[in-house]
Every structure is written in structure tokens, then in C-alpha cells.
Motif scaffolding. Structure first.
Motif, mmCIF file in Angstrom:
data_model
loop_
_atom_site.group_PDB
_atom_site.id
_atom_site.type_symbol
_atom_site.label_atom_id
_atom_site.label_comp_id
_atom_site.label_asym_id
_atom_site.label_seq_id
_atom_site.Cartn_x
_atom_site.Cartn_y
_atom_site.Cartn_z
ATOM 1 N N ASN A 41 50.921 27.884 13.535
ATOM 2 C CA ASN A 41 49.571 27.726 14.083
ATOM 3 C C ASN A 41 49.339 26.244 14.397
ATOM 4 O OD1 ASN A 41 47.035 28.463 14.924
ATOM 5 N ND2 ASN A 41 46.235 28.952 12.897
ATOM 6 N N HIS A 44 45.827 24.452 15.063
ATOM 7 C CA HIS A 44 44.782 24.476 14.041
ATOM 8 C C HIS A 44 44.767 23.119 13.343
ATOM 9 C CE1 HIS A 44 42.875 26.759 10.391
ATOM 10 N NE2 HIS A 44 42.051 25.923 10.972
ATOM 11 N N GLY A 150 37.460 27.299 17.070
ATOM 12 C CA GLY A 150 38.805 27.070 17.581
ATOM 13 C C GLY A 150 39.318 28.134 18.520
ATOM 14 N N VAL A 154 43.594 30.110 17.510
ATOM 15 C CA VAL A 154 43.594 29.388 16.236
ATOM 16 C C VAL A 154 43.149 30.284 15.091
ATOM 17 C CG1 VAL A 154 42.449 27.535 14.947
ATOM 18 C CG2 VAL A 154 43.315 27.104 17.249
ATOM 19 N N ARG A 155 42.043 30.995 15.287
ATOM 20 C CA ARG A 155 41.454 31.737 14.175
ATOM 21 C C ARG A 155 42.255 32.971 13.777
ATOM 22 N NH1 ARG A 155 39.772 30.252 10.267
ATOM 23 N NH2 ARG A 155 38.718 32.191 9.761
#
Length: 268
Positions: A41, A44, A150, A154-155
Motif C-alpha cells: 500500500n 498510504h 485517501g 489507499v483505504r
């Protein structure tokens, strides 16, 4: 109202920050601080940065921190970035960062503590709050995928790791059966922290956050703990929390230094 020293505020912030980030990233300790990384990720920010809170002795140590951070993340194809706590006593590091082409932005954040009075919210028909389980996981992810957190890319990965972590509890608010708003509670030892508060654009302006915050306050009373706290991302959000029983007790000053991409202020 609780009175906390600046050292206590910084200690609580750092303790809960570390607990929050360890849920969705790998933490590596260094002599000067911590590295958080999640190569799956890379966009992030909270999952990929150097965490510097200890005093920096001088430019030689600052150069070593910047060199190690840059090499660590560049080797993994991730934008190098640092979160510098209490930057006012780390000027050698800031000077070195700027010399090496890092952009910097100041991110002061008030710490707000719940004062023990349940949020006063007006009754609303059609509202239901439920814990997030496998059955409503996708509905909560829809809410948490707002750009302010985000976005979906991202989430989605971070949410999956938080959901699987025993110290996180997510709650979904529905309006007439439709997912509308959500909130997360993080348990970090004796502290409980409100995180990832989100409302879909179509449902904003209705006071839904007040209902979620009251629910969070009730959960805190049920489970116990020393303090229920939140770090609002801007003054508008701070006013919302104040309306529902939270009061500022001090400020945590952080510097975000980064070598590419958007600043946190721009995303928010």
C-alpha cells in the motif's frame, strides 16, 4: 477540564499514533526513531514514513537520518517521507531535509478529550448504527473510500488490516438502510481514540457525526479506559467535535517532509 502538560500530550499522541499505524504497516526501530512501511500500500502516507520524535543532536545525525530514510523507501519504490514530532527542537533535521530537496508542511493538531457528557443529538428517523462485520464490510468500505481518507486505493488495503485487528472497532451508520457515515475506535492501552470519521457527500450536513460520536462515547463508557480522544484534521472538524462534548487540551505539532506527491493539507 483535564490539564495536561505538553510532554503528556506528546506522549499520548505518540503512543496512540504508533498503535494506529502498526495495525496496517510493519514497524522497524532505529536508534533515532521508527520506520513504518507497507509495500503493498505504497500510497498510504501513514503506512510509509519515518517517525522522528527524539531530539536530533546535530547536522551529522540529521544527515544520517535523511540518508537512511531516503535509501530505505527509494529501494522499495516508495516516496521518502518523514513525520517529525515537535519540530521546534529539531532545526538541524529540518535544515538538512530542505537542503536535500524535501518539501515540508506544518501540521499542528489540537488534542481533544471527551469531557464525560454524552453528545446531545436530536432524534432522527431512519438512522441505525451497527458494528462492522463481514456482512456489512463492503458497505462500510464504500463510506471510508472518500477522498479525504485517501480514496479507495489507499483505504481498501488499510481497512482490511484494521478490520482484522483486535484493537479496532468500526461502526456504520445507515440512513433508511443506506450506508451514510462511519467511525472507527482504536484501543491503545488505557486510551481510546476516534479515527477515520467519514460521511458520504450526499448525507453531509445532517448531523450524522453527532450520532456516531455519541455511540462512540457510550462504547467507551461500557468498556472503560482513561481517556477518549480525537485529533481533528482542521478547525471546522474541531468545532464539530466541540459541539459534541470534546474539548481541546493542547496541541501536537508535527512536520511532514516529503520528496514527491501531494502534501497532507492538499489531500484534506
Amino acid at each position: 477540564m483535564a490539564v495536561l502538560s505538553q510532554a503528556e500530550i506528546l506522549s499520548i499522541a505518540e503512543h496512540t499514533d504508533i498503535a494506529y499505524k502498526r495495525a496496517f504497516s510493519r514497524m522497524e526501530a532505529r536508534s533515532w526513531g521508527l520506520l513504518f512501511v507497507n509495500e503493498e500500500n505504497p500510497m498510504h502516507y501513514d503506512a510509509n514514513h519515518a517517525h522522528v520524535s527524539r531530539p536530533v543532536a546535530g547536522e551529522a545525525e540529521a544527515e544520517a537520518i535523511v540518508h537512511e530514510t531516503t535509501a530505505f523507501f527509494s529501494q522499495r519504490g516508495i516516496v521518502p517521507r518523514l513525520y517529525v514530532y515537535a519540530p521546534e527542537d529539531k532545526q538541524p533535521l529540518i535544515s538538512v531535509l530542505e537542503r536535500h530537496g524535501f518539501q515540508t508542511e506544518s501540521l499542528p493538531a489540537p488534542m481533544q478529550l471527551w469531557q464525560g457528557v454524552l453528545a446531545d443529538v436530536r432524534p432522527m428517523e431512519g438512522i441505525a448504527i451497527e458494528p462492522v462485520t463481514a456482512a456489512n464490510y463492503d458497505d462500510c468500505l464504500i463510506v471510508e473510500s472518500i477522498p479525504e481518507l485517501g480514496g479507495r486505493d489507499v483505504r481498501e488495503k488499510a481497512f482490511a488490516m484494521e478490520f482484522a485487528h483486535p484493537d479496532f472497532a468500526h461502526y456504520l451508520l445507515r440512513v433508511d438502510g443506506e450506508p451514510a457515515s462511519s467511525l472507527c475506535l482504536l484501543r491503545a492501552g488505557e486510551y481510546m481514540r476516534v479515527e477515520n470519521v467519514a460521511t458520504l457527500p450526499a448525507f453531509r450536513g445532517r448531523g450524522l457525526i453527532g450520532h456516531l460520536l455519541r455511540h462512540a462515547q457510550e462504547r467507551f463508557l461500557e468498556t472503560g479506559g482513561a481517556r477518549l480522544l480525537v485529533f481533528p484534521i482542521n478547525e471546522r472538524v474541531e468545532r464539530v467535535y466541540r459541539r459534541y462534548g470534546f474539548a481541546a487540551v493542547g496541541e501536537v505539532r508535527t512536520l511532514h517532509a516529503y520528496r514527491g506527491g501531494k502534501g497532507i493539507r492538499e489531500i484534506r
